[in-house]
Design an enzyme around this catalytic site. Structure first.
Site, PDB file in Angstrom:
ATOM      1  N   HIS A  67       0.824  -1.214   0.000  1.00  0.00           N
ATOM      2  CA  HIS A  67       0.000   0.000   0.000  1.00  0.00           C
ATOM      3  C   HIS A  67       0.861   1.269   0.000  1.00  0.00           C
ATOM      4  O   HIS A  67       0.723   2.098  -0.908  1.00  0.00           O
ATOM      5  CB  HIS A  67      -0.997  -0.029   1.161  1.00  0.00           C
ATOM      6  CG  HIS A  67      -1.630   1.288   1.447  1.00  0.00           C
ATOM      7  ND1 HIS A  67      -2.461   1.926   0.563  1.00  0.00           N
ATOM      8  CD2 HIS A  67      -1.525   2.115   2.524  1.00  0.00           C
ATOM      9  CE1 HIS A  67      -2.857   3.086   1.080  1.00  0.00           C
ATOM     10  NE2 HIS A  67      -2.299   3.222   2.265  1.00  0.00           N
ATOM     11  N   GLU A  95       1.350   5.647  12.997  1.00  0.00           N
ATOM     12  CA  GLU A  95       0.127   5.198  13.644  1.00  0.00           C
ATOM     13  C   GLU A  95       0.155   3.708  13.963  1.00  0.00           C
ATOM     14  O   GLU A  95      -0.115   3.291  15.064  1.00  0.00           O
ATOM     15  CB  GLU A  95      -1.067   5.464  12.712  1.00  0.00           C
ATOM     16  CG  GLU A  95      -1.687   6.804  12.885  1.00  0.00           C
ATOM     17  CD  GLU A  95      -2.191   7.047  14.307  1.00  0.00           C
ATOM     18  OE1 GLU A  95      -3.368   6.784  14.547  1.00  0.00           O
ATOM     19  OE2 GLU A  95      -1.405   7.494  15.169  1.00  0.00           O
ATOM     20  N   ASP A  96       0.500   2.939  12.952  1.00  0.00           N
ATOM     21  CA  ASP A  96       0.259   1.497  13.036  1.00  0.00           C
ATOM     22  C   ASP A  96       1.402   0.692  13.638  1.00  0.00           C
ATOM     23  O   ASP A  96       1.216  -0.439  14.045  1.00  0.00           O
ATOM     24  CB  ASP A  96      -0.044   0.926  11.632  1.00  0.00           C
ATOM     25  CG  ASP A  96      -1.209   1.645  10.980  1.00  0.00           C
ATOM     26  OD1 ASP A  96      -1.894   2.389  11.706  1.00  0.00           O
ATOM     27  OD2 ASP A  96      -1.418   1.466   9.776  1.00  0.00           O
TER      28      ASP A  96
HETATM   29 MN    MN Z   1      -2.624   4.716   3.961  1.00  0.00          MN
END
Ligand code: MN
Length: 746
Positions: A67, A95-96
């Site tokens: 992605h 974030e992840d």
């Molecule tokens: Mn994204």
């Protein structure tokens, strides 16, 4: 990046590695416009992101890193710089994956980290209302929050890829994401002139919002296209021949309407499919601006123009920088054909808008910017040349895009636009004057903050109100909006009058009791004439005004009471002898019956004198100043004593209530041995006593051994003050600590 199923892999790990490196190879193939050093940096960002996302999968089952790579590839299509590509690769890492901003700064420098941080902040915003004006505000907020146009471009690339792969997502999420794309991201792409992205986002949203409509329309368009293919080819050949004859090199391209625009047109204008699609479009790219007009002349000689359809968007460019000549002609077999004439540079701007700036620079490294033609982009490029700073560049673009405002959320996701610099109090009044008047505290993004805090774009603001609370005059120092200012003023004025009036009532009652009457005469027919005479004597318009005047000290209660008692006696009413003796007997005591009690909830009508700073526990006196209401002093304050000497009748009995509702300011003087950290030690001692420092007077900086500091501290009462003073006296290097101003109340 595709979601095509891969052939059965030997092992899962190998498959994951293959998919990732295959897509990265696809990206590097697009990086030929970057220097070798830049490509190496992009590669480093890829390796880092790959490691961070290791083990995560997309809904399609592909490794997650595909992605960010796809997002970076879209940015590479726009020829964005290495920093933007790196940020695109890292955009989901903060974030992840538990990566911190500091880590990104250390590895990739702060410009990249700032881009990633900006993207992460945008991700936290969610739009979930269907109101049109709210969408507009949300778009503005999004644009205003991005400090760099590259953040918006990466965000659009991110959204494009998510929309392209949406079929992998659970169907339950399609509606929300697709309508958000349609309401927010597609219009932003349009506003920035990224027309290719704009059309794609619209079509993909349409596809997932109305799958059945979309499929039918696709079929119909394909059918219509094949039916008219011969006709269009004929037009194209005739046009080519005309330009060849004139010796003008041109590039001709067919122009497809997007499915969504066909759908919209049918809906909004109630047209049939045939009516909407029976118009064909051709685009003609020519070498220079003059050639656009020459081409127009040639075409108008070839086919008959439809009156009123010619538009010169070259002389007058659209707001987002778009330039072209438009005309509609009647072609063979009577079909209408729309033509657009533009230069290649105009074409780049028409398709990519803001991104054209990078695109054009990459493909024409030596060309002067004016080849781009568009005034809008031209001015942007000038700015860019002058500043060479993407953030400043974006600020200039933004000035053009929206006014000076901040956009914030209510807890219910309502968006409010306020002028820049607006505070929580402005926000509260913008919601409702009832909310503003009763505001006591506030949270921004869940954290407690002072009411004077300035709002930032995207803040979620929550106001805490209390029924008994009222506006604080200090708010006038920091509110920005006229609405808040006038509401606060209005409220304070009303409140002052009400308070003065009730104070006046109490004072007059007290004075009348001292004359032997239990209470004021009622306001009824029986006492009507007496009130009328009394008002005639004082010259007041009505009873309210008389009482307010007494409360403000403009009239002396005793004098009014004496007159009133005279009137009552004249009319035959008798005083109560017992009451008279009792009141006379206690009148010299400040705590006499009917003394005014104070609990700190009084506002502008009661002031605590700044000379002596009375606090609960002090014995106090009230002075009814002329027009300034009641001023409270410590009973042995020197100033009060002087006033009493010449103005004794203006003094009234006051006392503290059992439960004061707030803390009060007390002045203290602390002497300590001059040296580093003395103030910090004192502050610590006060904090330990839970006494807030309101103000500090550092006195004169001197080389002397001892130094005197004056504090104004907030305390509950005299006992609390003693605790604070004791703490100070125990502090190292403190020689003396005592209350200043009035003599200590002991
Ligand atoms: Mn994204």
């Amino acid at each position: 990046m595709g979601n095509a199923a891969t052939t059965s892999p030997p092992t899962v790990n190998a498959a994951v590695a293959n998919a990732a490196s295959a897509s990265f190879a696809g990206l590097t193939a697009k990086l030929d416009y970057l220097s070798a050093a830049d490509v190496e940096q992009v590669r480093a960002a890829y390796r880092f992101a790959d490691q961070a996302h290791l083990g995560q999968l997309r809904n399609s089952g592909e490794p997650y890193i595909t992605h960010p790579i796809a997002v970076a590839a879209q940015c590479a299509e726009w020829k964005l710089d290495a920093q933007a590509l790196m940020a695109a690769l890292l955009h989901d890492a903060l974030e992840d994956c538990g990566i911190t901003k500091i880590e990104l700064i250390e590895r990739f420098g702060s410009p990249v980290a700032e881009l990633v941080d900006g993207l992460t902040k945008l991700d936290k915003l969610h739009f979930n209302t269907r109101e049109e004006n709210q969408a507009e505000s949300f778009r503005k907020m999004l644009l205003a929050m991005a400090r760099d146009v590259r953040v918006i471009l990466i965000k659009l690339a991110d959204r494009s890829h998510n929309m392209r792969t949406m079929s992998d997502m659970p169907k339950s999420k399609w509606g929300r994401i697709a309508s958000e794309t349609l309401d927010i991201y597609a219009p932003i792409a349009h506003r920035l002139g990224l027309n290719g992205t704009y059309r794609e986002l619209q079509d993909l949203s349409f596809k997932h919002l109305r799958p059945w409509r979309y499929a039918t329309l696709t079929k119909a368009v394909t059918k219509a296209r094949s039916r008219r293919r011969d006709l269009i080819q004929k037009v194209q050949k005739e046009v080519e021949a005309v330009f060849a004859g004139a010796g003008m090199p041109v590039r001709i391209a067919g122009r497809e309407k997007s499915l969504f625009s066909i759908y919209k047109k049918m809906q909004n204008k109630h047209l049939s499919f045939a009516q909407v699609t029976d118009i064909y479009g051709l685009r003609i790219m020519v070498p220079t601006v003059i050639d656009c007009y020459k081409a127009l002349g040639l075409l108008h000689q070839l086919y008959k123009p439809v009156p009123g359809k010619f538009k010169d968007h070259i002389a007058i460019a659209k707001l987002n920088g778009y330039q072209s000549l438009h005309t509609t002609l009647v072609g063979p077999a009577g079909i209408n054909v729309e033509f657009q004439m533009r230069t290649e540079a105009m074409h780049v701007v028409a398709e990519s808008g803001v991104a054209a700036h990078w695109l054009y620079k990459a493909s024409h490294p030596d060309a002067s910017a004016d080849r781009l033609g568009s005034q809008w982009l031209q001015s942007l490029l000038d700015i860019q040349d002058e500043t060479r700073d993407a953030a400043e560049f974006w600020d200039h673009v933004k000035v053009d895009l929206f006014p000076d405002a901040v956009y914030v959320f209510t807890p219910k996701s309502q968006i409010l636009a306020l002028p820049r610099g607006a505070t929580i109090v402005d926000f509260a009044y913008a919601i409702h004057s009832n909310v503003g008047d009763r505001t006591v505290a506030a949270r921004i993004n869940g954290e407690q903050v002072p009411l004077r805090t300035e709002l930032k774009n995207g803040d979620v603001v929550e106001v805490v109100t209390a029924q008994v609370s009222s506006p604080n005059p200090n708010w006038l120092d920091f509110v920005r909006t006229g609405r808040a200012r006038s509401k606060i003023r209005h409220h304070l004025k009303t409140m002052e009058q009400e308070e003065s009036q009730s104070l006046g009532l109490r004072l007059l009652q007290q004075a009348v009791r001292a004359e032997g009457f239990a209470d004021l005469p009622a306001e009824n027919a029986e006492y009507g004439p007496i009130w009328k005479k009394l008002l005639g004597f004082t010259g007041s318009k009505n009873r309210h005004e008389l009482l307010t005047d007494i409360g403000l000290g403009k009239r002396i209660a005793n004098i009014v009471a004496k007159r009133l008692v005279n009137l009552l006696t004249e009319a035959g009413y008798k005083s109560d002898a017992l009451l008279l003796t009792r009141e006379r007997f206690t009148a010299h005591e400040s705590n006499g019956v009917g003394a005014i009690t104070l609990d700190g909830s009084e506002s502008a009508s009661v002031q605590f004198a700044k000379c002596c700073h009375p606090i609960p526990g002090d014995s106090i006196v009230g002075y009814l100043g002329r027009g300034e209401g009641l001023v409270v002093h410590v009973h042995d304050c020197a100033v009060a004593k002087k006033l009493h000497h010449k103005d004794a009748e203006r003094f009234i009995g006051v006392d503290w209530s059992e439960d004061p509702v707030r803390s009060f300011k007390a002045g203290i003087t602390v002497t300590g041995i001059n040296g580093k950290g003395l103030l910090a030690k004192m502050a610590t001692a006060l904090a330990a006593a839970e006494a807030d420092i309101v103000d500090i007077d550092m006195g004169q900086e001197s080389a002397q051994e001892a130094r005197q500091l004056r504090f104004l501290i907030a305390v509950r009462d005299t006992a609390h003050l003693e605790v604070a003073l004791r703490n100070l006296r125990r502090t190292q290097h403190v020689i003396k600590a005592e209350r200043s101003g009035a003599a200590s109340s002991g």
